[in-house]
Design a protein around this motif. Sequence first.
Motif, PDB file in Angstrom:
ATOM      1  N   SER A 224       0.862  -1.186   0.000  1.00 29.81           N
ATOM      2  CA  SER A 224       0.000   0.000   0.000  1.00 29.81           C
ATOM      3  C   SER A 224       0.901   1.239   0.000  1.00 29.81           C
ATOM      4  N   PRO A 225       0.556   2.245  -0.778  1.00 31.00           N
ATOM      5  CA  PRO A 225      -0.651   2.444  -1.603  1.00 31.00           C
ATOM      6  C   PRO A 225      -0.587   1.718  -2.955  1.00 31.00           C
ATOM      7  N   LEU A 226       0.562   1.058  -3.242  1.00 29.58           N
ATOM      8  CA  LEU A 226       0.668   0.274  -4.470  1.00 29.58           C
ATOM      9  C   LEU A 226       1.547  -0.936  -4.180  1.00 29.58           C
ATOM     10  N   HIS A 227       1.532  -1.892  -5.085  1.00 29.73           N
ATOM     11  CA  HIS A 227       2.339  -3.098  -4.914  1.00 29.73           C
ATOM     12  C   HIS A 227       3.667  -2.924  -5.636  1.00 29.73           C
ATOM     13  N   ALA A 228       4.745  -3.207  -4.906  1.00 27.40           N
ATOM     14  CA  ALA A 228       6.075  -3.072  -5.498  1.00 27.40           C
ATOM     15  C   ALA A 228       7.066  -3.905  -4.695  1.00 27.40           C
ATOM     16  N   THR A 229       8.125  -4.322  -5.360  1.00 27.15           N
ATOM     17  CA  THR A 229       9.176  -5.076  -4.691  1.00 27.15           C
ATOM     18  C   THR A 229      10.060  -4.118  -3.892  1.00 27.15           C
ATOM     19  N   VAL A 230      10.501  -4.568  -2.729  1.00 26.56           N
ATOM     20  CA  VAL A 230      11.319  -3.738  -1.849  1.00 26.56           C
ATOM     21  C   VAL A 230      12.739  -4.290  -1.801  1.00 26.56           C
ATOM     22  N   ASP A 231      13.716  -3.425  -1.766  1.00 24.14           N
ATOM     23  CA  ASP A 231      15.122  -3.831  -1.651  1.00 24.14           C
ATOM     24  C   ASP A 231      15.315  -4.523  -0.299  1.00 24.14           C
ATOM     25  N   THR A 232      15.639  -5.802  -0.320  1.00 21.16           N
ATOM     26  CA  THR A 232      15.768  -6.593   0.903  1.00 21.16           C
ATOM     27  C   THR A 232      16.836  -6.045   1.831  1.00 21.16           C
ATOM     28  N   ASN A 233      17.981  -5.703   1.282  1.00 25.32           N
ATOM     29  CA  ASN A 233      19.076  -5.191   2.107  1.00 25.32           C
ATOM     30  C   ASN A 233      18.713  -3.859   2.749  1.00 25.32           C
ATOM     31  N   ALA A 234      18.032  -3.017   2.000  1.00 25.60           N
ATOM     32  CA  ALA A 234      17.630  -1.716   2.532  1.00 25.60           C
ATOM     33  C   ALA A 234      16.641  -1.891   3.688  1.00 25.60           C
ATOM     34  N   MET A 235      15.683  -2.819   3.527  1.00 31.03           N
ATOM     35  CA  MET A 235      14.705  -3.067   4.578  1.00 31.03           C
ATOM     36  C   MET A 235      15.370  -3.670   5.814  1.00 31.03           C
ATOM     37  N   ARG A 236      16.297  -4.594   5.605  1.00 35.22           N
ATOM     38  CA  ARG A 236      17.003  -5.205   6.717  1.00 35.22           C
ATOM     39  C   ARG A 236      17.796  -4.160   7.507  1.00 35.22           C
ATOM     40  N   MET A 237      18.468  -3.264   6.788  1.00 30.72           N
ATOM     41  CA  MET A 237      19.247  -2.211   7.439  1.00 30.72           C
ATOM     42  C   MET A 237      18.336  -1.243   8.183  1.00 30.72           C
ATOM     43  N   PHE A 238      17.194  -0.910   7.570  1.00 29.25           N
ATOM     44  CA  PHE A 238      16.240  -0.010   8.208  1.00 29.25           C
ATOM     45  C   PHE A 238      15.731  -0.591   9.522  1.00 29.25           C
ATOM     46  N   LEU A 239      15.329  -1.853   9.524  1.00 27.29           N
ATOM     47  CA  LEU A 239      14.815  -2.497  10.729  1.00 27.29           C
ATOM     48  C   LEU A 239      15.896  -2.634  11.792  1.00 27.29           C
ATOM     49  N   SER A 240      17.105  -2.935  11.369  1.00 32.86           N
ATOM     50  CA  SER A 240      18.210  -3.067  12.310  1.00 32.86           C
ATOM     51  C   SER A 240      18.512  -1.744  13.003  1.00 32.86           C
ATOM     52  N   LEU A 241      18.548  -0.657  12.237  1.00 27.18           N
ATOM     53  CA  LEU A 241      18.798   0.659  12.809  1.00 27.18           C
ATOM     54  C   LEU A 241      17.666   1.086  13.729  1.00 27.18           C
ATOM     55  N   LEU A 242      16.445   0.790  13.319  1.00 29.68           N
ATOM     56  CA  LEU A 242      15.280   1.209  14.095  1.00 29.68           C
ATOM     57  C   LEU A 242      15.215   0.504  15.444  1.00 29.68           C
ATOM     58  N   THR A 243      15.398  -0.808  15.443  1.00 27.36           N
ATOM     59  CA  THR A 243      15.271  -1.582  16.682  1.00 27.36           C
ATOM     60  C   THR A 243      16.472  -1.424  17.606  1.00 27.36           C
ATOM     61  N   SER A 244      17.550  -0.832  17.097  1.00 25.39           N
ATOM     62  CA  SER A 244      18.731  -0.640  17.949  1.00 25.39           C
ATOM     63  C   SER A 244      18.719   0.715  18.657  1.00 25.39           C
ATOM     64  N   LYS A 245      17.715   1.516  18.384  1.00 23.64           N
ATOM     65  CA  LYS A 245      17.640   2.835  19.003  1.00 23.64           C
ATOM     66  C   LYS A 245      17.380   2.726  20.505  1.00 23.64           C
ATOM     67  N   HIS A 246      17.990   3.629  21.272  1.00 18.41           N
ATOM     68  CA  HIS A 246      17.836   3.653  22.714  1.00 18.41           C
ATOM     69  C   HIS A 246      17.313   5.025  23.159  1.00 18.41           C
ATOM     70  N   VAL A 247      16.628   5.016  24.285  1.00 10.00           N
ATOM     71  CA  VAL A 247      16.159   6.262  24.873  1.00 10.00           C
ATOM     72  C   VAL A 247      17.354   7.030  25.425  1.00 10.00           C
ATOM     73  N   LYS A 248      17.476   8.298  25.062  1.00  8.07           N
ATOM     74  CA  LYS A 248      18.578   9.113  25.567  1.00  8.07           C
ATOM     75  C   LYS A 248      18.217   9.798  26.876  1.00  8.07           C
ATOM     76  N   GLU A 249      16.992  10.244  26.990  1.00  4.84           N
ATOM     77  CA  GLU A 249      16.585  10.952  28.200  1.00  4.84           C
ATOM     78  C   GLU A 249      15.088  10.791  28.396  1.00  4.84           C
ATOM     79  N   PHE A 250      14.660  10.743  29.666  1.00  6.72           N
ATOM     80  CA  PHE A 250      13.255  10.644  30.007  1.00  6.72           C
ATOM     81  C   PHE A 250      12.770  11.995  30.530  1.00  6.72           C
TER      82      PHE A 250
END
Length: 231
Positions: free
Chosen positions: A180-206
């Motif tokens: 969505s909003p359309l069907h398309a193939t996604v670059d596997t390496n780019a998606m893997r890197m995106f998820l890895s960077l996202l899930t490795s984020k830490h809270v800096k301050e509360f």
Amino acid sequence: TNPTRIIIQKGFPKNEKVELHKRNAKWYVSNMSNWPASEFNVSRLLGRLQHIQIRNEMNFESINTEGENLSDYGLSQPKISLIIESENGRVTLNFGNDTRNRKESYIQTLYHNDNKSHIVAINSSLKQTIDIATREWLKREFINIPPYEAKSVLLTSRMNKTLLKTKFERIKDNYWQMTSPLHATVDTNAMRMFLSLLTSKHVKEFVNNQVEANIITSALENPLYRLKIFG
């Protein structure tokens, strides 16, 4: 004993408090919006509690006989108190002065079930474990889904009054598609890197100031971007 609730109070009068509670085998900080607790610091605290080594034990009668009182041990106005609750009851440990060799601390134990109280000297490691900043009890990781368990990602963006939803789905293994909003193939390496960077984020301050927190919360009610990860 198996603690289900732990309260740490610091300062006299008590001006800082951390409330930890156990739910479904995990620990949370009750007075910080039930944010997940630091697994490392909670585990270290539980370990210290299981291995308390008592060096010297006294009671009030012996202290009074020697002409001493709680203030001589720094216990008339304890700077740190540790309250532990379990199925067996509740106990409070009030921390006073360190011993002369600085390797031990005097504590007053208060057993609420039978009103017993003792003063003991124990290794200072327990005091050092709980005498940390409130933010250290909060878990820094805020995304609990590992990259390999992510099944879909939904990005909602708002431009003026128009909402655009872009969805990515894992079809099999590491093969991703935009659905969505359309069907398309996604670059596997780019998606893997995106998820890895996202899930490795830490809270800096509360944000501890409630007024400031309310302002930020209000500003985020209608965000420009909203990202959801499904596992």
